[in-house]
Design a protein around this motif. Structure first.
Motif: not given
Length: 376
Positions: A332-352
């Motif tokens: 899946s692909l995800h684009w998140i408008a809020d930069p802070g939330l996007a960074r947090a989700v990116a870190r989570y997805l790397d681990q996942e």
């Protein structure tokens, strides 16, 4: 969907269907329209259809099934934790945009049309998200090729999850499939099939004109029971089954169990060009092992007989592993408008992604198949 002519949509979604079946029936106009016409999607459901189209010289050249979502139900790529975290931080996660087939955890094309227009569709969907002040855009169960091509576009994030598929290794029949398994798993499956058949039920695999409205009445009761226990309320309306009876009977395999003349259990599958897709199951009484027989073994039998390459049995379920279904990555692909939330989700997805890759490797190694030639 009703505003887009079927022939225009299907020319983009399933051009291969001109010479046969669609690769998968779920992005066809008739399936998406059945959801809409039956009010399974639309006002009050949290799934508002807003299909995205790209035009050139008044001709539709690309499209995407797109929905405005006011919750995260019926998606099977779970972002509830993201929504809760953003809400706690003072944000507003809903509504969001979802490029998906509602209630359908099946990998398929989401960027419909030429590959050269994939990025155009992605950028357009992001622009729509921004213009409407929405929190995010999620393209779920897209193909691996789509995910790899578009990850990183304007900060788009790539997510990998997993589900279980059965693969046809050129089996002549179910016995040949069993011969490919370890001795312990062969015995387990034979025992489960014997137990299911010992209830004295008659099993029938129906498709096309063999399916009647009475069969759908019975299946609706099964579906309501399962949906009520799993989700609190079923996602689909009774009208959805009338719609697919009218427009998609040839795409459906309905496996029913009868106690005499009375249907008591059933499994609904959709037929693709290369795969059989298990979608829903239900039963109005307790019959041990009947779920395995109707949902897994009957599907394998049917796929082998028709030369299909795989059976996809839906989301989750590690119990499928012992029955010949191996883990496969989904994207899946995800684009998140809020930069802070996007960074947090990116870190989570790397681990996942790392964790999912390791889990697929381990589960495959512990799969039910013989490990070396000659092992019983």
């Amino acid at each position: 969907m009703a505003a887009i002519p079927a022939e225009i949509w299907d020319a983009l979604a399933c051009p291969e269907a001109v010479s046969g079946r669609a690769l998968d029936p779920f992005t066809t106009h008739r399936f998406l329209l059945a959801l809409e016409a039956s009010t399974s999607t639309g006002a009050g459901t949290g799934w508002q259809a807003r299909p995205l189209v790209v035009r050139h010289d008044d001709r539709v050249v690309a499209a995407m099934p797109l929905y405005v979502k006011t919750h995260s139900q019926g998606e099977y790529i779970f972002d509830h934790g993201w929504a809760e975290a953003y809400d706690r931080a003072g944000g507003r996660y809903y509504p969001k945009l979802q490029g998906a087939v509602p209630f359908t955890p099946v990998t398929g094309r989401r960027f419909l049309g030429p590959e050269t227009l994939r990025a155009t569709l992605m950028q357009a969907a992001i622009a729509v998200t921004k213009a409407n002040g929405l929190s995010s855009l999620h393209i779920t169960f897209c193909t691996e090729a789509e995910a790899l091509a578009l990850a990183g576009v304007q900060g788009t994030l790539h997510r990998i999850t997993q589900q279980f598929h059965w693969e046809n290794r050129g089996y002549a029949d179910f016995a040949a499939f069993l011969a490919d398994l370890s001795s312990r798993k062969r015995k387990m499956i034979r025992k489960e099939r014997e137990t299911a058949l010992a209830h004295g039920l008659t099993l029938r695999a129906l498709t096309g004109e063999e399916i009647t409205s009475a069969h759908w009445d019975a299946f609706w009761a099964f579906y309501q029971d399962t949906g009520g226990r799993k989700w609190g309320r079923p996602y689909l309306t009774r009208g959805f089954f009338d719609e697919i009876h009218r427009s998609m009977r040839g795409d459906v395999l309905l496996v029913l169990a009868f106690d005499g003349a009375r249907p008591v259990a059933g499994a609904l599958n959709f037929i693709g060009r290369e795969a059989l897709y298990g979608r829903y199951w239900g039963c109005i009484a307790d019959y041990p092992c009947l779920h395995f027989e109707l949902c897994y073994y009957q599907a394998i039998d049917w796929a082998i007989a028709r030369g299909l390459s795989r059976v996809e049995a839906g989301a989750q379920g590690e119990h499928k592993l012992a029955r010949g279904y191996l883990p496969h990555a989904t994207h899946s692909l995800h684009w998140i408008a809020d930069p802070g939330l996007a960074r947090a989700v990116a870190r989570y997805l790397d681990q996942e992604r790392r964790a999912v890759g390791e889990e697929i490797e381990v589960l495959t190694a512990y799969g039910p198949f013989r490990k070396v030639d000659g092992e019983s």
